[in-house]
Design a protein around this motif. Structure first.
Motif, PDB file in Angstrom:
ATOM      1  N   THR A   9       8.297  -7.733  13.004  1.00 47.87           N
ATOM      2  CA  THR A   9       8.973  -6.430  13.505  1.00 47.87           C
ATOM      3  C   THR A   9       8.888  -5.149  12.840  1.00 47.87           C
ATOM      4  OG1 THR A   9      11.041  -6.864  12.326  1.00 47.87           O
ATOM      5  CG2 THR A   9      10.785  -7.941  14.515  1.00 47.87           C
ATOM      6  N   PRO A  10       8.821  -4.110  13.053  1.00 46.62           N
ATOM      7  CA  PRO A  10       8.508  -2.832  12.251  1.00 46.62           C
ATOM      8  C   PRO A  10       9.578  -2.682  11.284  1.00 46.62           C
ATOM      9  CG  PRO A  10       8.370  -2.261  14.580  1.00 46.62           C
ATOM     10  CD  PRO A  10       8.867  -3.746  14.647  1.00 46.62           C
ATOM     11  N   LYS A  11      11.108  -3.137  11.662  1.00 39.42           N
ATOM     12  CA  LYS A  11      11.960  -3.165  10.808  1.00 39.42           C
ATOM     13  C   LYS A  11      11.802  -3.677   9.570  1.00 39.42           C
ATOM     14  CE  LYS A  11      17.072  -3.510  10.441  1.00 39.42           C
ATOM     15  NZ  LYS A  11      17.651  -5.007  10.564  1.00 39.42           N
ATOM     16  N   ARG A  12      11.473  -5.264   9.877  1.00 40.07           N
ATOM     17  CA  ARG A  12      11.293  -5.944   8.554  1.00 40.07           C
ATOM     18  C   ARG A  12      10.009  -5.701   7.699  1.00 40.07           C
ATOM     19  NH1 ARG A  12      11.042 -12.375   7.931  1.00 40.07           N
ATOM     20  NH2 ARG A  12      11.660 -12.470   5.675  1.00 40.07           N
ATOM     21  N   THR A  13       9.045  -5.545   8.750  1.00 43.50           N
ATOM     22  CA  THR A  13       7.920  -5.091   7.695  1.00 43.50           C
ATOM     23  C   THR A  13       7.944  -4.052   6.814  1.00 43.50           C
ATOM     24  OG1 THR A  13       6.286  -5.710   9.713  1.00 43.50           O
ATOM     25  CG2 THR A  13       5.313  -4.089   8.116  1.00 43.50           C
ATOM     26  N   LYS A  14       8.830  -2.847   7.234  1.00 46.50           N
ATOM     27  CA  LYS A  14       8.852  -1.775   6.487  1.00 46.50           C
ATOM     28  C   LYS A  14       9.731  -2.008   5.105  1.00 46.50           C
ATOM     29  CE  LYS A  14       8.286   1.717   9.899  1.00 46.50           C
ATOM     30  NZ  LYS A  14       8.671   2.299  11.156  1.00 46.50           N
ATOM     31  N   GLU A  15      10.866  -2.955   5.531  1.00 49.98           N
ATOM     32  CA  GLU A  15      11.861  -3.615   4.577  1.00 49.98           C
ATOM     33  C   GLU A  15      10.944  -4.300   3.329  1.00 49.98           C
ATOM     34  OE1 GLU A  15      14.725  -6.748   5.675  1.00 49.98           O
ATOM     35  OE2 GLU A  15      15.582  -4.998   6.377  1.00 49.98           O
ATOM     36  N   ILE A  16      10.070  -5.257   3.947  1.00 48.62           N
ATOM     37  CA  ILE A  16       9.240  -6.051   2.825  1.00 48.62           C
ATOM     38  C   ILE A  16       8.519  -5.011   2.045  1.00 48.62           C
ATOM     39  CG2 ILE A  16       7.348  -7.553   2.736  1.00 48.62           C
ATOM     40  CD1 ILE A  16       8.653  -9.298   5.190  1.00 48.62           C
ATOM     41  N   ILE A  17       7.727  -4.098   2.658  1.00 47.93           N
ATOM     42  CA  ILE A  17       6.799  -3.256   1.934  1.00 47.93           C
ATOM     43  C   ILE A  17       7.755  -2.465   0.938  1.00 47.93           C
ATOM     44  CG2 ILE A  17       5.521  -1.106   2.206  1.00 47.93           C
ATOM     45  CD1 ILE A  17       4.754  -2.284   4.890  1.00 47.93           C
ATOM     46  N   GLN A  18       9.052  -1.889   1.386  1.00 47.08           N
ATOM     47  CA  GLN A  18       9.809  -1.045   0.268  1.00 47.08           C
ATOM     48  C   GLN A  18      10.282  -1.799  -0.583  1.00 47.08           C
ATOM     49  OE1 GLN A  18      12.611   0.569   3.303  1.00 47.08           O
ATOM     50  NE2 GLN A  18      11.156   2.306   3.484  1.00 47.08           N
ATOM     51  N   ARG A  19      10.758  -2.959  -0.277  1.00 45.94           N
ATOM     52  CA  ARG A  19      11.369  -4.063  -1.306  1.00 45.94           C
ATOM     53  C   ARG A  19      10.265  -4.313  -2.548  1.00 45.94           C
ATOM     54  NH1 ARG A  19      12.071 -10.065   0.156  1.00 45.94           N
ATOM     55  NH2 ARG A  19      12.765  -8.967   2.001  1.00 45.94           N
ATOM     56  N   TYR A  20       9.051  -4.470  -2.159  1.00 49.00           N
ATOM     57  CA  TYR A  20       8.151  -4.915  -3.179  1.00 49.00           C
ATOM     58  C   TYR A  20       7.356  -3.710  -3.685  1.00 49.00           C
ATOM     59  CZ  TYR A  20       8.833  -9.772  -1.986  1.00 49.00           C
ATOM     60  OH  TYR A  20       9.563 -11.167  -1.908  1.00 49.00           O
ATOM     61  N   GLY A  21       7.496  -2.789  -3.091  1.00 48.16           N
ATOM     62  CA  GLY A  21       6.849  -1.298  -3.637  1.00 48.16           C
ATOM     63  C   GLY A  21       5.334  -1.270  -3.217  1.00 48.16           C
ATOM     64  N   PHE A  22       5.063  -2.049  -2.049  1.00 50.85           N
ATOM     65  CA  PHE A  22       3.689  -2.218  -1.845  1.00 50.85           C
ATOM     66  C   PHE A  22       3.056  -0.812  -1.170  1.00 50.85           C
ATOM     67  CE2 PHE A  22       0.238  -3.201   1.165  1.00 50.85           C
ATOM     68  CZ  PHE A  22      -0.595  -4.105   0.323  1.00 50.85           C
ATOM     69  N   SER A  23       1.912  -0.511  -1.888  1.00 58.39           N
ATOM     70  CA  SER A  23       1.111   0.635  -1.206  1.00 58.39           C
ATOM     71  C   SER A  23      -0.352  -0.001  -0.767  1.00 58.39           C
ATOM     72  CB  SER A  23       0.883   1.378  -2.373  1.00 58.39           C
ATOM     73  OG  SER A  23       0.209   1.086  -3.387  1.00 58.39           O
ATOM     74  N   PHE A  24      -0.576   0.620   0.534  1.00 61.78           N
ATOM     75  CA  PHE A  24      -2.043   0.148   0.969  1.00 61.78           C
ATOM     76  C   PHE A  24      -3.019   0.407   0.402  1.00 61.78           C
ATOM     77  CE2 PHE A  24       1.418  -0.027   4.240  1.00 61.78           C
ATOM     78  CZ  PHE A  24       1.188  -1.110   5.059  1.00 61.78           C
ATOM     79  N   LYS A  25      -3.858  -0.444   0.435  1.00 60.56           N
ATOM     80  CA  LYS A  25      -5.369  -0.116   0.032  1.00 60.56           C
ATOM     81  C   LYS A  25      -6.397   0.174   0.963  1.00 60.56           C
ATOM     82  CE  LYS A  25      -5.863  -1.947  -4.857  1.00 60.56           C
ATOM     83  NZ  LYS A  25      -6.348  -2.978  -5.526  1.00 60.56           N
ATOM     84  N   LYS A  26      -6.843   1.415   1.054  1.00 62.83           N
ATOM     85  CA  LYS A  26      -7.825   1.775   2.177  1.00 62.83           C
ATOM     86  C   LYS A  26      -9.057   0.792   2.222  1.00 62.83           C
ATOM     87  CE  LYS A  26      -8.587   5.562   5.016  1.00 62.83           C
ATOM     88  NZ  LYS A  26      -8.388   7.090   5.084  1.00 62.83           N
ATOM     89  N   SER A  27      -9.346   0.587   0.646  1.00 65.10           N
ATOM     90  CA  SER A  27     -10.690  -0.092   0.499  1.00 65.10           C
ATOM     91  C   SER A  27     -10.627  -1.547   0.963  1.00 65.10           C
ATOM     92  CB  SER A  27     -10.860  -0.177  -1.044  1.00 65.10           C
ATOM     93  OG  SER A  27     -10.135  -0.723  -1.570  1.00 65.10           O
ATOM     94  N   LEU A  28      -9.515  -2.038   1.313  1.00 63.99           N
ATOM     95  CA  LEU A  28      -9.335  -3.442   1.679  1.00 63.99           C
ATOM     96  C   LEU A  28      -9.186  -3.386   3.143  1.00 63.99           C
ATOM     97  CD1 LEU A  28      -7.328  -5.100  -1.083  1.00 63.99           C
ATOM     98  CD2 LEU A  28      -9.734  -5.325  -0.677  1.00 63.99           C
ATOM     99  N   GLY A  29      -9.045  -2.351   3.638  1.00 63.02           N
ATOM    100  CA  GLY A  29      -8.865  -2.261   5.205  1.00 63.02           C
ATOM    101  C   GLY A  29      -7.490  -2.895   5.874  1.00 63.02           C
ATOM    102  N   GLN A  30      -6.312  -2.473   4.811  1.00 65.39           N
ATOM    103  CA  GLN A  30      -5.105  -3.116   5.227  1.00 65.39           C
ATOM    104  C   GLN A  30      -4.457  -2.353   6.648  1.00 65.39           C
ATOM    105  OE1 GLN A  30      -3.717  -3.120   1.335  1.00 65.39           O
ATOM    106  NE2 GLN A  30      -4.378  -5.388   0.998  1.00 65.39           N
ATOM    107  N   ASN A  31      -4.403  -3.040   7.350  1.00 64.19           N
ATOM    108  CA  ASN A  31      -3.176  -2.583   8.660  1.00 64.19           C
ATOM    109  C   ASN A  31      -2.707  -3.911   9.167  1.00 64.19           C
ATOM    110  OD1 ASN A  31      -6.400  -1.514   9.049  1.00 64.19           O
ATOM    111  ND2 ASN A  31      -4.901  -0.089   9.352  1.00 64.19           N
ATOM    112  N   PHE A  32      -1.152  -3.778   8.988  1.00 63.64           N
ATOM    113  CA  PHE A  32      -0.429  -4.730   9.177  1.00 63.64           C
ATOM    114  C   PHE A  32       0.317  -4.673  10.772  1.00 63.64           C
ATOM    115  CE2 PHE A  32       1.153  -5.073   4.574  1.00 63.64           C
ATOM    116  CZ  PHE A  32      -0.077  -5.479   4.360  1.00 63.64           C
TER     117      PHE A  32
END
Length: 294
Positions: A9-32
């Motif tokens: 779900t968008p809500k939990r995805t954003k929550e997890i990303i924020q909790r771990y301070g995760f930032s997307f790496k363009k070089s790895l083609g990350q799209n959740f």
């Protein structure tokens, strides 16, 4: 699901990303992926059950992995980005039959991985939302290594999926179509809009299922030579088969021998590579091989 909201779900995805301070790496083609309907379609297409296993490549934060864990008896997720490993181990902790490996799948000994992780199941499917920049090498590795695979269900760039499933005669049909169709039966499952990802990719996606063949649909005397002839036939798409083959195999001699061999294979020299079927390429490569043209 232990009362916990689904990872996708968008809500939990954003929550997890924020909790771990995760930032997307363009070089790895990350799209959740944040769409449960699409996840349902992917898992359904893989035809999983508790007697089978699933290998996931590029699990991200585990949205698809979670679904696979519910459907399959053994799951291994291979993730290249070590920053995601603690997140995956945390969110997937309710599922003891899920193994997370930090590795680049292109460097993994897949036969050894299958022997280690899937000894307890009777069939395995690969299910993945693949990074687009490395789709083809990953899929060709999975197919060429002749692993005991049932299905490969992947989300990839729509244009690449269309090329894999293309029939002879169209502009999408090429050496990738032939290679994929030699090893599997491709089928487009669904088109996926950009809006169902965080962050949104620049291209449309599609889910494709490759039903892995037990035996190729054509017999060839030499597989490596067959694929070389296919590659040569598409060197310049706008050129005829005769011109492409002449440049690759007959540069030193006149056209007579080439045209005689094409006639033997039952192929008009004026045709283009994109009009030949797998069976015609098989015949052509065998005729060239028998004539010592390698």
């Amino acid at each position: 699901m232990s009362g916990m909201e689904s990872i996708s779900t968008p809500k939990r995805t954003k929550e997890i990303i924020q909790r771990y301070g995760f930032s997307f790496k363009k070089s790895l083609g990350q799209n959740f992926l944040i769409d449960q309907n699409i996840l349902d379609k992917i898992v359904e297409a893989a035809e999983l059950d508790k007697a089978g296993g699933a290998l996931e490549i590029g699990p991200g934060i585990g949205a698809l992995t979670e679904r696979l864990a519910m459907a399959a008896g053994a799951v291994t997720a291979v993730e290249i980005d070590r920053r995601l490993i603690p997140i995956l181990r945390d969110v997937l902790s309710p599922y003891p039959h899920v193994k997370v490996r930090n590795d680049d799948v292109l460097n993994v000994d897949l036969k050894a991985l299958f022997a280690d992780d899937f000894a307890s199941v009777d069939k395995v499917s690969v299910v993945a939302n693949l990074p687009y920049y490395v789709t083809t090498p990953i899929l060709m590795k999975l197919l060429e290594e002749k692993l005991p695979l049932d299905n490969i269900v992947v989300m990839i760039q729509k244009e690449v999926a269309e090329r894999m499933a293309a029939s002879p005669g169209g502009k999408e049909y090429g050496s990738l179509s032939i290679a994929v169709q030699y090893y599997s039966e491709p089928e487009l499952v669904c088109i996926v809009p950009r809006t169902v990802f965080i962050p949104q990719p620049n291209v449309e996606s599609a889910v494709i299922r490759l039903k892995v063949r037990e035996h190729p649909p054509v017999e060839v005397a030499d597989e490596k030579h067959f694929f070389e002839v296919v590659q040569a036939s598409f060197t310049q798409r706008r050129k005829t088969i005769a011109n492409n083959l002449k440049a690759r195999y007959f540069a030193e001699e006149g056209r007579e021998r080439l045209e005689a061999l094409l006639a033997e294979a039952g192929i008009e020299p004026t045709r283009r590579g994109e009009t030949l079927s797998l069976a015609e390429y098989a015949k052509l490569s065998d005729v060239l091989l028998a004539a010592g043209i390698v």
